[in-house]
Scaffold this active site. Sequence first.
Site, PDB file in Angstrom:
ATOM      1  N   HIS A 270       0.665  -1.471  -0.425  1.00  0.00           N
ATOM      2  CA  HIS A 270      -0.562  -0.037   0.080  1.00  0.00           C
ATOM      3  C   HIS A 270       0.975   0.921   0.078  1.00  0.00           C
ATOM      4  O   HIS A 270       0.929   2.221  -0.884  1.00  0.00           O
ATOM      5  CB  HIS A 270      -0.901  -0.129   1.091  1.00  0.00           C
ATOM      6  N   GLU A 271       1.354   1.413   1.123  1.00  0.00           N
ATOM      7  CA  GLU A 271       2.410   2.894   0.750  1.00  0.00           C
ATOM      8  C   GLU A 271       3.428   2.703  -0.231  1.00  0.00           C
ATOM      9  O   GLU A 271       4.148   4.073  -1.222  1.00  0.00           O
ATOM     10  CB  GLU A 271       3.244   2.447   2.580  1.00  0.00           C
ATOM     11  N   HIS A 274       1.581   4.842  -2.643  1.00  0.00           N
ATOM     12  CA  HIS A 274       2.220   5.910  -2.486  1.00  0.00           C
ATOM     13  C   HIS A 274       2.801   6.517  -3.225  1.00  0.00           C
ATOM     14  O   HIS A 274       3.265   7.465  -3.678  1.00  0.00           O
ATOM     15  CB  HIS A 274       1.833   6.458  -1.057  1.00  0.00           C
ATOM     16  N   GLU A 309      -4.481   7.773  -2.731  1.00  0.00           N
ATOM     17  CA  GLU A 309      -5.039   7.051  -2.918  1.00  0.00           C
ATOM     18  C   GLU A 309      -5.348   5.396  -3.347  1.00  0.00           C
ATOM     19  O   GLU A 309      -4.936   4.653  -3.599  1.00  0.00           O
ATOM     20  CB  GLU A 309      -6.622   7.025  -1.204  1.00  0.00           C
TER      21      GLU A 309
HETATM   22 ZN    ZN Z   1      -3.475   5.065   1.759  1.00  0.00          ZN
END
Ligand code: ZN
Length: 511
Positions: A270-271, A274, A309
């Site tokens: 997830h990160e 980003h 996101e």
């Molecule tokens: Zn996030």
Amino acid sequence: MNHESLTALGERVAAVNDVLNAISCLTWDSRTMMPPGGAETRGRQIATLTGLARDLLLAPETEAALEAAERALESLSPEALAPDAPERRIVAQTRQAFAYHRRIPGHLVTERAALRTVAQAAWIDARARSDFPAFAPYLEKTVALARSYANAVGFTDHPYDAMVAVYEPGETAASLRRLFAGLRIGLRYILDQARARPAPRADFLVRDCAEAEQRVFGLAIAEAMGYDFARGRLDTTVHPFEVSFTRNDVRITTRYNRRYLPASIFGTAHETGHGLYEQGVDPAYTRTTLATDLVGLYAVGGTSFGAHESQSRLFENHVARSPTFWAVHFPGLQKAFPDALSDVTADEFYRAVTRVEPGFIRVEADELTYDFHIMLRVEIECALMDGSLSVSDLPEAWNAVLRRDLDLVVPDDAHGVLQDVHWSSGTIGSFASYTIGNVMAAQVMDALRGEDPSLDASLAAGAYAPLADKLRERIWQHGRRFSREELLVRTTGRGLDPEPYLAYLHGKYVG
Ligand code: ZN
């Protein structure tokens, strides 16, 4: 174009960006390295620097440079300089931020910063004891301050509109109500069908897995996804996050649970999403308005929280939570944890990490129930902002919605209304971005698959560069030049549309 006035404006904004990056650096430190004793002073340091950034932005020198730049651009025809040229966007966004901050009285900014420090401490304590009444007075002040903010900023229909605009420009209470109405029906239908299926085996997910090996595996998948460690690093934290101090220093964090391997794997994926967004921003935008959220006073290259996101969700759910990802990476995972995974197949692992199980905690929610947690929070924030719900009635309202949507009976407020950090840090209006990110991720993937049928073959072979190249070209490089909606139209031919998201979830969880 080169113009003296633009250079002067650029220097002013660069200084604001520098201060905001210093804040980000202090925040990163506070969440990775700082001993707990530093919290109070650090809060003051950040409040001081935030005030300084705001003062720099609102200084007469900035306004003079802004007016000169506006005059210089006015004299240029659309043929000489396109309406969406970076220069025009820089000037327009700086003007918008200038007008925004000018509307907010200084005392509100100071009160908010002061409240944040004490409210967060009160929340940590109240959550540990599951004691909502202990936190309620701070939340009451937070809501009152948010209403003062909304009144100062201005809104047409609903005070929540002024709050959500900081994170998701263009969205309002009404637009979200429309989005959620369709989403709720579609999600409900998919969830009911998915839950009718037998639950997969998941016993092995809680077997002991050493932290050091989890870290090595996380580093390997981040690197495979294209995250550049010459311009980044991976550290340990309690609540994972990503932060960038320009595209050349983008940091991600994760957490390790010896008894729950998926937390670090999907947290890292997830990160990484980003981080890839920030590392992919055009170098020319460094220290400009196009890599600075001048309204939210945050140094970031991504164009909205939801757009950001969408990239993290894309790598977490569309890339890492897929059968082909585990066909490629499960042998390596099994080698790293032979004791925990020797009797498990890649397919069993994939099924375990995509099992559907409604729960109380948002950050632990599966893909089918996650958005219900978001819709609940947005519904409650709107009601708090317009006064139709009082803080004292909040736990009851929260628990009623969770029962209605997920058929769950909340055991205590720590597992309910006290679980999120957001309200204690004075943040109202940011939750919708998580669902917008989910919707946008599916829409973008659907469009990219449509235009390049070979994309899935490269993903199945563990090659993520073709996907990353497309995302860099369509989204990452543009920084904050285009709005989220403009990026969507340019990439998918239309604005935010939940249909591809529902189709993706149906295909994945029902088949
Ligand atoms: Zn996030």
